[in-house]
Scaffold this motif. Sequence first.
Motif, PDB file in Angstrom:
ATOM      1  N   LEU A  37       0.823  -1.211   0.000  1.00  0.00           N
ATOM      2  CA  LEU A  37       0.000   0.000   0.000  1.00  0.00           C
ATOM      3  C   LEU A  37       0.859   1.264   0.000  1.00  0.00           C
ATOM      4  N   THR A  38       1.965   1.274   0.755  1.00  0.00           N
ATOM      5  CA  THR A  38       2.815   2.462   0.754  1.00  0.00           C
ATOM      6  C   THR A  38       3.516   2.635  -0.589  1.00  0.00           C
ATOM      7  N   GLU A  39       3.921   1.543  -1.229  1.00  0.00           N
ATOM      8  CA  GLU A  39       4.511   1.658  -2.566  1.00  0.00           C
ATOM      9  C   GLU A  39       3.519   2.264  -3.540  1.00  0.00           C
ATOM     10  N   ALA A  40       2.266   1.812  -3.481  1.00  0.00           N
ATOM     11  CA  ALA A  40       1.227   2.368  -4.359  1.00  0.00           C
ATOM     12  C   ALA A  40       0.992   3.843  -4.042  1.00  0.00           C
ATOM     13  N   PHE A  41       0.898   4.169  -2.753  1.00  0.00           N
ATOM     14  CA  PHE A  41       0.696   5.563  -2.349  1.00  0.00           C
ATOM     15  C   PHE A  41       1.863   6.432  -2.803  1.00  0.00           C
ATOM     16  N   ASP A  48      -3.783  13.337  -8.534  1.00  0.00           N
ATOM     17  CA  ASP A  48      -4.828  12.354  -8.221  1.00  0.00           C
ATOM     18  C   ASP A  48      -5.028  12.257  -6.703  1.00  0.00           C
ATOM     19  N   PRO A  49      -5.494  13.340  -6.069  1.00  0.00           N
ATOM     20  CA  PRO A  49      -5.650  13.324  -4.609  1.00  0.00           C
ATOM     21  C   PRO A  49      -6.684  12.311  -4.124  1.00  0.00           C
ATOM     22  N   GLN A  50      -7.678  11.998  -4.947  1.00  0.00           N
ATOM     23  CA  GLN A  50      -8.681  11.002  -4.530  1.00  0.00           C
ATOM     24  C   GLN A  50      -8.050   9.628  -4.383  1.00  0.00           C
ATOM     25  N   ARG A  51      -7.175   9.248  -5.299  1.00  0.00           N
ATOM     26  CA  ARG A  51      -6.505   7.946  -5.197  1.00  0.00           C
ATOM     27  C   ARG A  51      -5.598   7.912  -3.971  1.00  0.00           C
ATOM     28  N   HIS A  53      -5.961   9.568  -1.204  1.00  0.00           N
ATOM     29  CA  HIS A  53      -6.789   9.453   0.004  1.00  0.00           C
ATOM     30  C   HIS A  53      -7.353   8.036   0.144  1.00  0.00           C
ATOM     31  N   ARG A  54      -7.782   7.456  -0.962  1.00  0.00           N
ATOM     32  CA  ARG A  54      -8.334   6.094  -0.926  1.00  0.00           C
ATOM     33  C   ARG A  54      -7.282   5.097  -0.425  1.00  0.00           C
ATOM     34  N   LEU A  55      -6.050   5.218  -0.917  1.00  0.00           N
ATOM     35  CA  LEU A  55      -4.986   4.325  -0.458  1.00  0.00           C
ATOM     36  C   LEU A  55      -4.704   4.526   1.030  1.00  0.00           C
ATOM     37  N   LEU A  56      -4.716   5.770   1.483  1.00  0.00           N
ATOM     38  CA  LEU A  56      -4.473   6.031   2.904  1.00  0.00           C
ATOM     39  C   LEU A  56      -5.579   5.463   3.783  1.00  0.00           C
ATOM     40  N   THR A  57      -6.823   5.481   3.316  1.00  0.00           N
ATOM     41  CA  THR A  57      -7.912   4.904   4.123  1.00  0.00           C
ATOM     42  C   THR A  57      -7.761   3.394   4.251  1.00  0.00           C
ATOM     43  N   GLU A  68      -3.822  15.948   4.725  1.00  0.00           N
ATOM     44  CA  GLU A  68      -2.983  15.662   3.565  1.00  0.00           C
ATOM     45  C   GLU A  68      -1.657  15.072   4.026  1.00  0.00           C
ATOM     46  N   ILE A  69      -1.255  13.984   3.379  1.00  0.00           N
ATOM     47  CA  ILE A  69       0.054  13.379   3.595  1.00  0.00           C
ATOM     48  C   ILE A  69       0.750  13.334   2.243  1.00  0.00           C
TER      49      ILE A  69
END
Length: 195
Positions: A37-41, A48-51, A53-57, A68-69
Amino acid sequence: MTPELDGRSMRERMLAGDPYLADDPELVELHLRAMDLTEAFNATSARDPQRRHRLLTHLLGAIGADTEIRPPLRVDYGSHIRIGARSFVNFGLVALDVAPITIGDDVQIGTNVQLLTPTHPVDPESRRAKWEAAKPITVGDNVWLGSGTIVLAGVTIGNNTVVGAGAVVTRDLPANVVAVGNPASVARTTAPDAT
């Protein structure tokens, strides 16, 4: 002296703050999930802030509204991190969440900050056997952690506190102070937040 096994899983021991072995298969699988998940983030576009945020959730235990991270982000498990609303985390956060990391609302985290919950035994036999433990970190509301700050295991930082860049926080800091140095110490107090 090597800790004794008591029937609990290594994950149960870890979450209780007791000595555990990180190479336990369940913990390895949870860590690999977090790495994926961190690699994807970390590979996401700022467009693409929605993606993001989705990965962080999926990665974090909780993330508040309007937080924001910025990548890159590094975690051990991710699921033990809770961050409040309206917080901002700049590039390069390392949050080793073997124990819970709780970050309040309206927190500002500078570049290359490290939140380090793991501890390792001083006893050479236990350390050689790969036992470790952890203590939680709590960062209150409206805290500012300057760039390069290191917060060690078991530390609580009170509301409205500012930690100067490069400080190493080895013990609790009260609310409404400015702390600097290695180890961090209170340089002055500030007015309490009126809100």
